[in-house]
Design a protein around this motif. Structure first.
Motif, PDB file in Angstrom:
ATOM      1  N   PHE A  26       0.624  -0.873  -0.120  1.00  0.00           N
ATOM      2  CA  PHE A  26      -0.158   0.393   0.472  1.00  0.00           C
ATOM      3  C   PHE A  26       0.717   1.732   0.051  1.00  0.00           C
ATOM      4  O   PHE A  26       0.924   1.512   1.348  1.00  0.00           O
ATOM      5  CB  PHE A  26      -1.018  -0.112   1.648  1.00  0.00           C
ATOM      6  CG  PHE A  26      -1.338   0.906   1.426  1.00  0.00           C
ATOM      7  CD1 PHE A  26      -3.608   1.013   0.540  1.00  0.00           C
ATOM      8  CD2 PHE A  26      -1.806   2.396   2.159  1.00  0.00           C
ATOM      9  CE1 PHE A  26      -4.195   1.680   0.453  1.00  0.00           C
ATOM     10  CE2 PHE A  26      -2.609   3.412   1.736  1.00  0.00           C
ATOM     11  CZ  PHE A  26      -4.070   3.013   1.108  1.00  0.00           C
ATOM     12  N   VAL A  28       1.866   4.787  -0.192  1.00  0.00           N
ATOM     13  CA  VAL A  28       1.544   6.026  -0.509  1.00  0.00           C
ATOM     14  C   VAL A  28       2.514   7.375  -0.332  1.00  0.00           C
ATOM     15  O   VAL A  28       3.506   7.098   0.089  1.00  0.00           O
ATOM     16  CB  VAL A  28       1.121   6.440   1.332  1.00  0.00           C
ATOM     17  CG1 VAL A  28       0.373   7.939   2.307  1.00  0.00           C
ATOM     18  CG2 VAL A  28       0.638   5.033   1.784  1.00  0.00           C
ATOM     19  N   CYS A  55       4.703   6.700   8.268  1.00  0.00           N
ATOM     20  CA  CYS A  55       3.800   6.551   7.455  1.00  0.00           C
ATOM     21  C   CYS A  55       4.941   7.505   6.985  1.00  0.00           C
ATOM     22  O   CYS A  55       5.779   8.245   6.957  1.00  0.00           O
ATOM     23  CB  CYS A  55       2.431   7.480   8.563  1.00  0.00           C
ATOM     24  SG  CYS A  55       2.034   6.396   8.995  1.00  0.00           S
ATOM     25  N   ALA A  56       3.734   8.193   5.467  1.00  0.00           N
ATOM     26  CA  ALA A  56       4.169   9.030   3.965  1.00  0.00           C
ATOM     27  C   ALA A  56       4.624  10.622   4.797  1.00  0.00           C
ATOM     28  O   ALA A  56       5.451  10.946   4.638  1.00  0.00           O
ATOM     29  CB  ALA A  56       3.798   8.993   3.217  1.00  0.00           C
ATOM     30  N   GLU A  57       3.199  10.993   5.952  1.00  0.00           N
ATOM     31  CA  GLU A  57       3.718  12.274   6.531  1.00  0.00           C
ATOM     32  C   GLU A  57       4.862  12.053   7.568  1.00  0.00           C
ATOM     33  O   GLU A  57       5.114  13.168   7.110  1.00  0.00           O
ATOM     34  CB  GLU A  57       1.930  12.159   7.196  1.00  0.00           C
ATOM     35  CG  GLU A  57       1.043  12.435   6.091  1.00  0.00           C
ATOM     36  CD  GLU A  57       0.081  10.479   5.880  1.00  0.00           C
ATOM     37  OE1 GLU A  57       1.353   9.767   6.225  1.00  0.00           O
ATOM     38  OE2 GLU A  57      -0.816  10.525   6.229  1.00  0.00           O
ATOM     39  N   ILE A  85      -7.670   9.174   0.661  1.00  0.00           N
ATOM     40  CA  ILE A  85      -6.787   8.619   1.781  1.00  0.00           C
ATOM     41  C   ILE A  85      -7.205   9.940   3.286  1.00  0.00           C
ATOM     42  O   ILE A  85      -6.736  11.293   2.881  1.00  0.00           O
ATOM     43  CB  ILE A  85      -5.739   8.083   1.651  1.00  0.00           C
ATOM     44  CG1 ILE A  85      -4.434   7.742   3.166  1.00  0.00           C
ATOM     45  CG2 ILE A  85      -5.041   9.424   0.883  1.00  0.00           C
ATOM     46  CD1 ILE A  85      -3.333   6.948   2.899  1.00  0.00           C
ATOM     47  N   THR A  86      -7.090   9.829   3.875  1.00  0.00           N
ATOM     48  CA  THR A  86      -6.878  10.538   5.351  1.00  0.00           C
ATOM     49  C   THR A  86      -5.265  10.057   5.983  1.00  0.00           C
ATOM     50  O   THR A  86      -5.654   9.147   6.789  1.00  0.00           O
ATOM     51  CB  THR A  86      -8.515  10.726   6.405  1.00  0.00           C
ATOM     52  OG1 THR A  86      -8.378   9.146   6.657  1.00  0.00           O
ATOM     53  CG2 THR A  86      -9.015  11.206   5.333  1.00  0.00           C
ATOM     54  N   PRO A  87      -4.637  10.867   6.295  1.00  0.00           N
ATOM     55  CA  PRO A  87      -3.539  10.569   7.717  1.00  0.00           C
ATOM     56  C   PRO A  87      -4.133   9.760   8.687  1.00  0.00           C
ATOM     57  O   PRO A  87      -5.066  10.108   9.669  1.00  0.00           O
ATOM     58  CB  PRO A  87      -3.929  11.386   7.755  1.00  0.00           C
ATOM     59  CG  PRO A  87      -3.431  12.990   6.765  1.00  0.00           C
ATOM     60  CD  PRO A  87      -4.846  12.029   6.625  1.00  0.00           C
TER      61      PRO A  87
END
Ligand code: THU
Length: 133
Positions: A26, A28, A55-57, A85-87
């Protein structure tokens, strides 16, 4: 506002191709604009010991801080497999460390920004310590 953030979407989509996601499959991508106007990107980086991934963020925030900046103006997040997508909860708190409640969060699909919300909408009544500078 969405059109003005197309550069963020493009940067997020580009870095998504660098994601290391062999376990979830998946990918991101995230791209944020700091107060200076610079763009910082991140992708998710997983680990065989699953909880150790990030995560990406989180990657984009780390790149911004490493460059000496501490204010997020807006951020775009994209996952090719999701219509929007939401964080995750942890990333909402990490964003709140560096972004004001009115900071814009652009939620994307593979072809562009689908919806723009504020951090305050995603994380109402965020934990904060008043003495933090
Ligand atoms: N993931 C992100 O990178 N950002 C999000 O906002 C949600 C989830 C990653 C974590 C994991 O590598 C994969 O997506 C599946 O959960």
């Amino acid at each position: 506002m969405a059109l003005m953030a197309d550069d963020l979407f493009n940067a997020a989509r580009a870095v998504m191709t660098s994601a290391h996601a062999p376990y979830s499959k998946f990918p991101v991508g995230a791209a944020l604009r700091s107060a200076s106007g610079a763009i910082y990107v991140g992708c998710n980086v997983e680990n065989v010991s699953y909880p150790e991934g990030w995560c990406a963020e989180t990657g984009a925030i780390a790149a911004m801080v490493a460059a000496g900046e501490t204010t997020i103006a807006e951020i775009a997040v994209v996952a090719e497999q999701m219509p929007l997508i939401t964080p995750c909860g942890g990333c909402r708190q990490r964003l709140a460390e560096f972004a004001a409640p009115d900071a814009r969060i652009h939620l994307c699909d593979a072809s562009g920004i689908v919806e723009t919300v504020t951090l305050g909408e995603l994380l109402p009544r965020a934990f904060a310590v008043e003495t933090r500078s």
